[in-house]
Design a protein around this motif. Sequence first.
Motif, PDB file in Angstrom:
ATOM      1  N   ASP A 165     -16.133  -3.022   3.635  1.00 24.98           N
ATOM      2  CA  ASP A 165     -15.693  -2.626   4.982  1.00 24.98           C
ATOM      3  C   ASP A 165     -14.175  -2.701   5.114  1.00 24.98           C
ATOM      4  O   ASP A 165     -13.545  -1.807   5.699  1.00 24.98           O
ATOM      5  N   LEU A 166     -13.580  -3.762   4.577  1.00 24.06           N
ATOM      6  CA  LEU A 166     -12.131  -3.917   4.678  1.00 24.06           C
ATOM      7  C   LEU A 166     -11.394  -2.809   3.940  1.00 24.06           C
ATOM      8  O   LEU A 166     -10.437  -2.221   4.457  1.00 24.06           O
ATOM      9  N   VAL A 167     -11.840  -2.499   2.730  1.00 22.10           N
ATOM     10  CA  VAL A 167     -11.161  -1.466   1.945  1.00 22.10           C
ATOM     11  C   VAL A 167     -11.328  -0.099   2.602  1.00 22.10           C
ATOM     12  O   VAL A 167     -10.358   0.661   2.745  1.00 22.10           O
ATOM     13  N   ASN A 168     -12.541   0.225   3.001  1.00 16.45           N
ATOM     14  CA  ASN A 168     -12.776   1.543   3.606  1.00 16.45           C
ATOM     15  C   ASN A 168     -11.981   1.721   4.894  1.00 16.45           C
ATOM     16  O   ASN A 168     -11.428   2.802   5.151  1.00 16.45           O
ATOM     17  N   SER A 169     -11.891   0.692   5.715  1.00 19.61           N
ATOM     18  CA  SER A 169     -11.120   0.822   6.954  1.00 19.61           C
ATOM     19  C   SER A 169      -9.622   0.885   6.665  1.00 19.61           C
ATOM     20  O   SER A 169      -8.870   1.571   7.365  1.00 19.61           O
ATOM     21  N   ALA A 170      -9.176   0.203   5.605  1.00 17.10           N
ATOM     22  CA  ALA A 170      -7.753   0.225   5.256  1.00 17.10           C
ATOM     23  C   ALA A 170      -7.301   1.605   4.813  1.00 17.10           C
ATOM     24  O   ALA A 170      -6.150   1.992   5.045  1.00 17.10           O
ATOM     25  N   SER A 222      -1.292  -2.256   8.857  1.00 21.50           N
ATOM     26  CA  SER A 222      -2.693  -2.661   8.989  1.00 21.50           C
ATOM     27  C   SER A 222      -3.409  -2.542   7.658  1.00 21.50           C
ATOM     28  O   SER A 222      -4.231  -3.397   7.293  1.00 21.50           O
ATOM     29  N   ALA A 223      -3.114  -1.474   6.930  1.00 21.38           N
ATOM     30  CA  ALA A 223      -3.742  -1.274   5.624  1.00 21.38           C
ATOM     31  C   ALA A 223      -3.397  -2.417   4.680  1.00 21.38           C
ATOM     32  O   ALA A 223      -4.270  -2.970   3.994  1.00 21.38           O
ATOM     33  N   ALA A 224      -2.123  -2.796   4.629  1.00 20.46           N
ATOM     34  CA  ALA A 224      -1.702  -3.873   3.734  1.00 20.46           C
ATOM     35  C   ALA A 224      -2.404  -5.171   4.086  1.00 20.46           C
ATOM     36  O   ALA A 224      -2.837  -5.920   3.197  1.00 20.46           O
ATOM     37  N   ASP A 225      -2.537  -5.460   5.367  1.00 21.50           N
ATOM     38  CA  ASP A 225      -3.193  -6.691   5.798  1.00 21.50           C
ATOM     39  C   ASP A 225      -4.661  -6.701   5.379  1.00 21.50           C
ATOM     40  O   ASP A 225      -5.165  -7.679   4.829  1.00 21.50           O
ATOM     41  N   ARG A 226      -5.349  -5.591   5.620  1.00 19.32           N
ATOM     42  CA  ARG A 226      -6.786  -5.542   5.290  1.00 19.32           C
ATOM     43  C   ARG A 226      -7.022  -5.544   3.789  1.00 19.32           C
ATOM     44  O   ARG A 226      -7.959  -6.190   3.293  1.00 19.32           O
ATOM     45  N   LEU A 227      -6.185  -4.840   3.056  1.00 18.17           N
ATOM     46  CA  LEU A 227      -6.362  -4.791   1.605  1.00 18.17           C
ATOM     47  C   LEU A 227      -6.082  -6.150   0.975  1.00 18.17           C
ATOM     48  O   LEU A 227      -6.788  -6.564   0.045  1.00 18.17           O
ATOM     49  N   ALA A 228      -5.062  -6.829   1.461  1.00 19.37           N
ATOM     50  CA  ALA A 228      -4.784  -8.170   0.942  1.00 19.37           C
ATOM     51  C   ALA A 228      -5.948  -9.115   1.235  1.00 19.37           C
ATOM     52  O   ALA A 228      -6.331  -9.931   0.386  1.00 19.37           O
ATOM     53  N   ALA A 229      -6.521  -8.995   2.426  1.00 14.65           N
ATOM     54  CA  ALA A 229      -7.679  -9.831   2.773  1.00 14.65           C
ATOM     55  C   ALA A 229      -8.873  -9.493   1.895  1.00 14.65           C
ATOM     56  O   ALA A 229      -9.616 -10.389   1.452  1.00 14.65           O
TER      57      ALA A 229
END
Length: 476
Positions: free
Chosen positions: A123-128, A135-142
Amino acid sequence: MTRIRVSVLGPAGLEVDGIPVRLTPLTTRLLVRLVAAEGEAVPVRTLHRDVWAVDGERPHQSGRHRNEVQKRVLELRRALDPDHGGDGARVLRTEQLLAAPAPETAYRLVLTPEQLDCAEFTDLVNSALLAAPASAADRLAAALALVRGRPLAEAGGEDFARPLVRRLLALHETARRQLIRSRMDLGRHDLALPVAQQLARERPDDQDVAELLGALRARLRERHGQELLRHTFPGAGDLVVVRGDLFDQEDANLVVGFTDTFDTATERDLVISRDSVQGQLVDRLFGGERKLLDDRLQAGLRALTPLRTERPRDKPRGRRVRYPLGTTVPLTVDGRRVFAVAYSRLGNDLVARSGPADLRESLATLWPAVARYGMFKPVAIPLIGSGLARIVELDRTQLLFMIVESFAAHCRRDPATAPELRVVIRPADLERTDLSALGTHLRTRAAHGRADVGAGTGPPSTGAGAGDSGAVQGHR
């Protein structure tokens, strides 16, 4: 409800209410097999074949196999629901498959993304991939922080795990490449570099990765520009050493050394040399109007008590009012501050003289003024003491150590002094300044948990000082 967390991005694990639960190897394989089904019901025969790794079902063994599966299912449900609140049966459901020639029992694992790390990762990767760079960097790092190893490791190369493993590995690759691009878009090439380096190690023959890594390194070299050394003092900002001109540091406050008489006259180089930093200050920031600088200095000094006033016959040229060494006058120029600090004595013979103790005490008085009037901007300082002030006891490397350790010592008491100390070294002085010695010293101190470069061998340690309001009176 019980908080359940199943992890399969690496060695499989189960946590219930934040506490790791120990499962037997067979029960762990059962959990992994059910995760690999991605929410689909798995018949008992299939579970036994895949978990126990047996080929087919022997005659008259179906009942025994069913009992073995049910035993592991019961163990897993108890692990999922230690308080017997019914969560185990809700998460690991029993169903009847009616499409087979005869009704067949099956089990379905139902977990939300918050309960299953690979679902959260997806979910995190697809939304990023659809988000703006920050926002993408934050979600991908998570997402990448969830990965602890090869997904579904306990399944090995089993056919049942292959589709999910292949998809997770592809997402992991996509996440890393996209994180690099997002961080580059944000100008954080330093954060993108470790991700690219890891990719390059894993894919040494991938030309795209090699080119990306090369571009990142080139951008970082460009970003450093004239930067020669950078070190972060924990909780107290950065030390940066740069090659260049003090007056080109347009984003920083400046420190300019003066004599105890705060002379500014440069005519015929009789009092102050035009080539000195004070002389350049008049031309570079005050448009050559010495009187304007002189008036500003005198306005700041009015509230201070002089040490003494020389007689005209003893000092026929230049200013005759002397102030304590360390006296600091903050001048506002184009929205930033110039800190005029007295660190040398101008003799009646018009020769400036200073020593290590004078410089150490003057620096200790300077930093409180920087903290109070510097608006928390970077502060740039030259290698004061290396020019006409004639601190002959110290070479340029020792002067650099003294400046740095004095700043670090003050920041331990007042971390909000400045976000960055920028020491500006003229290109002509570089060959006589051993930056590698400073770098080694800083790295060694950091390795031993020291935030400063203070105690120990090397250049003399700095003392402490204090400042008052307005122009700061130095020591007598």
